[in-house]
Design a protein around this motif. Structure first.
Motif, PDB file in Angstrom:
ATOM      1  N   GLY A 284       0.803  -1.364   0.016  1.00  0.00           N
ATOM      2  CA  GLY A 284       0.020   0.117  -0.055  1.00  0.00           C
ATOM      3  C   GLY A 284       0.705   1.183   0.039  1.00  0.00           C
ATOM      4  O   GLY A 284       0.167   2.219  -0.201  1.00  0.00           O
ATOM      5  N   ARG A 285       2.058   1.169   0.009  1.00  0.00           N
ATOM      6  CA  ARG A 285       2.735   2.476   0.018  1.00  0.00           C
ATOM      7  C   ARG A 285       4.328   2.189  -0.799  1.00  0.00           C
ATOM      8  O   ARG A 285       5.081   1.177  -0.795  1.00  0.00           O
ATOM      9  N   GLY A 286       4.797   3.310  -1.399  1.00  0.00           N
ATOM     10  CA  GLY A 286       5.992   3.284  -2.162  1.00  0.00           C
ATOM     11  C   GLY A 286       6.031   4.218  -3.325  1.00  0.00           C
ATOM     12  O   GLY A 286       4.969   4.253  -3.811  1.00  0.00           O
ATOM     13  N   ALA A 287       7.278   4.316  -3.753  1.00  0.00           N
ATOM     14  CA  ALA A 287       7.268   5.336  -5.199  1.00  0.00           C
ATOM     15  C   ALA A 287       8.658   4.747  -5.716  1.00  0.00           C
ATOM     16  O   ALA A 287       9.682   4.385  -5.047  1.00  0.00           O
ATOM     17  N   LEU A 288       8.520   4.668  -7.134  1.00  0.00           N
ATOM     18  CA  LEU A 288       9.638   4.181  -7.907  1.00  0.00           C
ATOM     19  C   LEU A 288      10.894   5.029  -7.671  1.00  0.00           C
ATOM     20  O   LEU A 288      12.120   4.587  -7.680  1.00  0.00           O
ATOM     21  N   HIS A 289      10.655   6.237  -7.522  1.00  0.00           N
ATOM     22  CA  HIS A 289      12.003   7.246  -7.498  1.00  0.00           C
ATOM     23  C   HIS A 289      12.747   6.975  -6.032  1.00  0.00           C
ATOM     24  O   HIS A 289      13.824   6.974  -6.000  1.00  0.00           O
ATOM     25  N   GLY A 290      11.955   6.398  -4.936  1.00  0.00           N
ATOM     26  CA  GLY A 290      12.562   6.140  -3.793  1.00  0.00           C
ATOM     27  C   GLY A 290      13.419   4.630  -3.988  1.00  0.00           C
ATOM     28  O   GLY A 290      14.585   4.586  -3.593  1.00  0.00           O
ATOM     29  N   VAL A 291      12.886   3.760  -4.729  1.00  0.00           N
ATOM     30  CA  VAL A 291      13.522   2.524  -5.088  1.00  0.00           C
ATOM     31  C   VAL A 291      14.710   2.833  -5.778  1.00  0.00           C
ATOM     32  O   VAL A 291      15.761   2.144  -5.573  1.00  0.00           O
ATOM     33  N   ILE A 292      14.641   3.399  -7.002  1.00  0.00           N
ATOM     34  CA  ILE A 292      15.760   3.856  -7.771  1.00  0.00           C
ATOM     35  C   ILE A 292      17.089   4.329  -6.923  1.00  0.00           C
ATOM     36  O   ILE A 292      18.161   3.932  -6.857  1.00  0.00           O
ATOM     37  N   ALA A 293      16.779   5.345  -6.009  1.00  0.00           N
ATOM     38  CA  ALA A 293      17.472   5.787  -4.901  1.00  0.00           C
ATOM     39  C   ALA A 293      18.253   4.691  -3.979  1.00  0.00           C
ATOM     40  O   ALA A 293      19.217   4.669  -3.760  1.00  0.00           O
ATOM     41  N   GLY A 294      17.360   3.844  -3.638  1.00  0.00           N
ATOM     42  CA  GLY A 294      17.595   2.908  -2.875  1.00  0.00           C
ATOM     43  C   GLY A 294      18.792   1.747  -3.531  1.00  0.00           C
ATOM     44  O   GLY A 294      19.716   1.515  -2.987  1.00  0.00           O
ATOM     45  N   VAL A 295      18.528   1.545  -4.866  1.00  0.00           N
ATOM     46  CA  VAL A 295      19.314   0.620  -5.702  1.00  0.00           C
ATOM     47  C   VAL A 295      20.856   1.201  -5.785  1.00  0.00           C
ATOM     48  O   VAL A 295      21.829   0.709  -5.245  1.00  0.00           O
ATOM     49  N   LEU A 296      20.534   2.352  -5.960  1.00  0.00           N
ATOM     50  CA  LEU A 296      22.108   3.287  -6.364  1.00  0.00           C
ATOM     51  C   LEU A 296      22.586   3.348  -4.799  1.00  0.00           C
ATOM     52  O   LEU A 296      24.061   3.553  -4.814  1.00  0.00           O
ATOM     53  N   LEU A 297      21.854   3.649  -3.793  1.00  0.00           N
ATOM     54  CA  LEU A 297      22.301   3.753  -2.660  1.00  0.00           C
ATOM     55  C   LEU A 297      23.500   2.549  -2.303  1.00  0.00           C
ATOM     56  O   LEU A 297      24.459   2.717  -1.751  1.00  0.00           O
ATOM     57  N   ILE A 298      22.619   1.292  -2.273  1.00  0.00           N
ATOM     58  CA  ILE A 298      23.342  -0.005  -1.926  1.00  0.00           C
ATOM     59  C   ILE A 298      24.635  -0.126  -2.896  1.00  0.00           C
ATOM     60  O   ILE A 298      25.562  -0.363  -2.331  1.00  0.00           O
ATOM     61  N   GLY A 299      24.359   0.031  -4.156  1.00  0.00           N
ATOM     62  CA  GLY A 299      25.390  -0.006  -5.017  1.00  0.00           C
ATOM     63  C   GLY A 299      26.739   0.767  -4.836  1.00  0.00           C
ATOM     64  O   GLY A 299      27.821   0.371  -4.888  1.00  0.00           O
ATOM     65  N   ILE A 300      26.330   2.127  -4.839  1.00  0.00           N
ATOM     66  CA  ILE A 300      27.477   3.224  -4.431  1.00  0.00           C
ATOM     67  C   ILE A 300      28.201   2.817  -3.143  1.00  0.00           C
ATOM     68  O   ILE A 300      29.328   3.101  -3.160  1.00  0.00           O
ATOM     69  N   LEU A 301      27.422   2.678  -2.012  1.00  0.00           N
ATOM     70  CA  LEU A 301      27.908   2.067  -0.735  1.00  0.00           C
ATOM     71  C   LEU A 301      28.894   0.835  -0.939  1.00  0.00           C
ATOM     72  O   LEU A 301      30.120   1.189  -0.499  1.00  0.00           O
ATOM     73  N   GLY A 302      28.524  -0.201  -1.562  1.00  0.00           N
ATOM     74  CA  GLY A 302      29.347  -1.272  -1.821  1.00  0.00           C
ATOM     75  C   GLY A 302      30.767  -0.937  -2.617  1.00  0.00           C
ATOM     76  O   GLY A 302      31.597  -1.199  -2.183  1.00  0.00           O
TER      77      GLY A 302
END
Length: 358
Positions: A284-302
């Motif tokens: 019931g909650r979420g947005a695609l721009h947040g998900v894209i940022a989440g993927v990039l955050l994990i990738g950049i951090l790694g």
């Protein structure tokens, strides 16, 4: 003596407002989970650029985006699935299966485009199996996709065993590795951008997208309001299988290897990024721009931690901590919101019950 009509009672009703739009625009845009993830992403980029050697080099950007591209692709349909309070744990196994199909058919002499399309169709069929078991049979998606995770991975490993297919046409492997001319951005970002825009439009600007949020909030109420819940979920699982198949073909050409164990564990990275990006595991909650940022955050951090010499075990621990914190913070915020609403309701109740002052 004429009777006077009683004066009408004052209207004490308050206007009903849709909760997300009850706050000012700036608060809705800036004070939410998605904005927090984007802010954290920018902070990590700034710190890594200043502290980690070679992090800001074009080559780092290229390899980073190549590595996260399959996760970005699969996260698009996964976002929609989790918003409906379902989950697909078989996506990485579909990547492995379609990788094997691509390799076997290419080895048998099929033109690579034909082999790739066939592999994507196999991914679609895998999504059809998942969707049918969840919607037609009525099984929980968690149980279904745990089972098909093992099934598809077993088929992939059974077809190739411990061997690998590495003989692919050079033109196609180079195409998978090529950048957009004049930039360090891989070409795979073009189809990803097209898919991301399409998924964002469907999710945020169409009745079908609104129906997905309704299903996640209360599927019975959504069904009573005319939403075909089964059809919507079935379509999402089919989309997940198709996109995972495409990601499997890209994964194979990028690394030049078709193996049954390709992308093992990728489903955890996808789900972690989706939840970190603000999508509620309860639907019931979420947005695609947040998900894209989440993927990039994990990738950049790694990527930054690897360049800094941190081992993969520590990186996995940090990723796991981020995932736990994202789930816990989501639940905590929901609990605090319920407490605040309850307190406001009690306060209004006491005000209404209080006798008027003379």
């Amino acid at each position: 003596m004429t009777a006077t009509a009683p004066s009408p009672a004052p209207d004490t009703r308050t206007a009903r407002t849709y909760k997300p739009y009850a706050s000012p625009l700036w608060r809705r845009v800036l004070l939410n989970r998605e904005a927090a993830v984007i802010a954290l992403l920018l902070i990590v980029i700034a710190v890594a650029t200043a502290v980690v050697p070679n992090f800001d080099s074009p080559l780092t950007t290229t390899y980073l985006l190549r590595d996260v591209a399959p996760i970005l692709l699969i996260a698009l349909p996964m976002t929609l699935i989790i918003i409906t309070e379902e989950i697909d744990l078989s996506v990485a196994s579909i990547v492995g299966l379609t990788s094997v199909i691509t390799g076997i058919l290419t080895q048998a002499g099929w033109p690579l485009p034909v082999a790739a399309i066939t592999a994507i169709l196999v991914g679609t069929l895998a999504g059809v199996i998942n969707g049918a078991l969840v919607t037609a049979v009525g099984l929980p998606s968690l149980a279904v996709t745990i089972g098909t995770l093992a099934l598809f991975r077993g088929i992939a490993v059974g077809l190739l065993g411990t061997t690998a297919v590495t003989d692919f046409p050079e033109f196609w492997t180079d195409l998978a590795k090529d950048n957009i001319p004049g930039t360090p951005i891989p070409g795979i970002m073009i189809p990803f951008a097209v898919l991301a825009i399409a998924f964002a439009v469907v999710l945020h600007f169409t009745p079908f997208g609104r129906s997905l949020y309704a299903i996640g909030l209360n599927k019975e109420a959504a069904a009573f309001s005319g939403v075909d819940v089964g059809r919507a979920k079935f379509l999402l699982f089919v989309l997940s299988g198709t996109v995972s198949g495409f990601a499997g073909v890209y994964f194979t050409l990028l690394y030049g290897s078709a193996r049954g164990d390709n992308a093992t564990g990728m489903e955890l990275a996808v789900i972690a990024a989706v939840l970190l990006g603000g999508v509620s595991i309860f639907g019931g909650r979420g947005a695609l721009h947040g998900v894209i940022a989440g993927v990039l955050l994990i990738g950049i951090l790694g990527s930054a931690l690897r360049l800094a010499g941190v081992t993969s075990d520590i990186i996995n621990i940090i990723t796991g901590v981020l995932l736990v914190l994202s789930v816990v913070s989501s639940s905590l915020l929901a609990w605090l919101r319920r407490r605040r609403i309850s307190a406001i309701g009690k306060k209004k109740g006491r005000s209404a019950a209080a006798p008027p002052s003379s």
